[in-house]
Write a protein that holds these residues in place. Sequence first.
Motif, short mmCIF file in Angstrom:
data_model
loop_
_atom_site.label_atom_id
_atom_site.label_comp_id
_atom_site.label_asym_id
_atom_site.label_seq_id
_atom_site.Cartn_x
_atom_site.Cartn_y
_atom_site.Cartn_z
N GLU A 171 58.42 16.37 -10.57
CA GLU A 171 58.97 15.45 -11.42
C GLU A 171 57.94 14.14 -12.13
N TYR A 172 57.15 13.81 -11.15
CA TYR A 172 56.28 12.85 -11.41
C TYR A 172 55.40 13.59 -12.82
N ARG A 230 56.04 16.09 -14.76
CA ARG A 230 57.00 15.99 -15.97
C ARG A 230 57.01 14.56 -16.73
N GLY A 231 57.42 13.56 -15.91
CA GLY A 231 57.39 12.25 -16.51
C GLY A 231 56.24 11.59 -17.14
N VAL A 246 53.92 13.61 -18.47
CA VAL A 246 53.74 14.44 -19.94
C VAL A 246 54.63 13.73 -20.83
N GLY A 247 56.02 13.58 -20.42
CA GLY A 247 57.02 13.00 -21.20
C GLY A 247 56.62 11.42 -21.87
N THR A 248 55.87 10.59 -21.03
CA THR A 248 55.65 9.33 -21.63
C THR A 248 54.51 9.10 -22.29
N LYS A 294 51.68 8.48 -24.97
CA LYS A 294 51.87 8.14 -26.19
C LYS A 294 50.53 8.67 -27.03
N PRO A 318 48.38 13.18 -25.39
CA PRO A 318 49.49 13.66 -24.88
C PRO A 318 48.93 15.39 -24.47
N ALA A 363 49.10 16.94 -20.99
CA ALA A 363 49.90 18.19 -20.72
C ALA A 363 48.91 19.18 -19.94
#
Length: 112
Positions: free
Chosen positions: A15-16, A18-19, A21-23, A25, A42, A46
């Motif tokens: 979960e960490y 994924r978070g 990568v999603g945040t 900028k 990013p 990733a």
Amino acid sequence: MDAVLFGLFAAGVHEYLRGVVGTAKPRVAGVGAGATGVGAVPGEIARLAAAWRVLLKQHALGADGRCVVCARAGVGWRRWFGWLPTRRRPGMCTVWQVAVAYFIRRSPAADP
């Protein structure tokens, strides 16, 4: 290590990742050290997250509760020194310990 507890740690680490990568900028071209263009940050994050996922997948727990990679590490020397006792207990290997320490645990000094 208990499979349920390991599952909770594994879910938290994934979960960490994924978070993170999603945040991430995008970085503007030419700004900051090592910038290689728009989207450099990013993309690199990733790649690092994907590398961690592969490493953690390789170090999954086997049926006996031990890391499948690290449990095999001592096979070579045991062939020659089979009389030596082994003290490996079921649990997370050092790869998983580092992942949990860096991605789930929070340092008291790091809290805002």
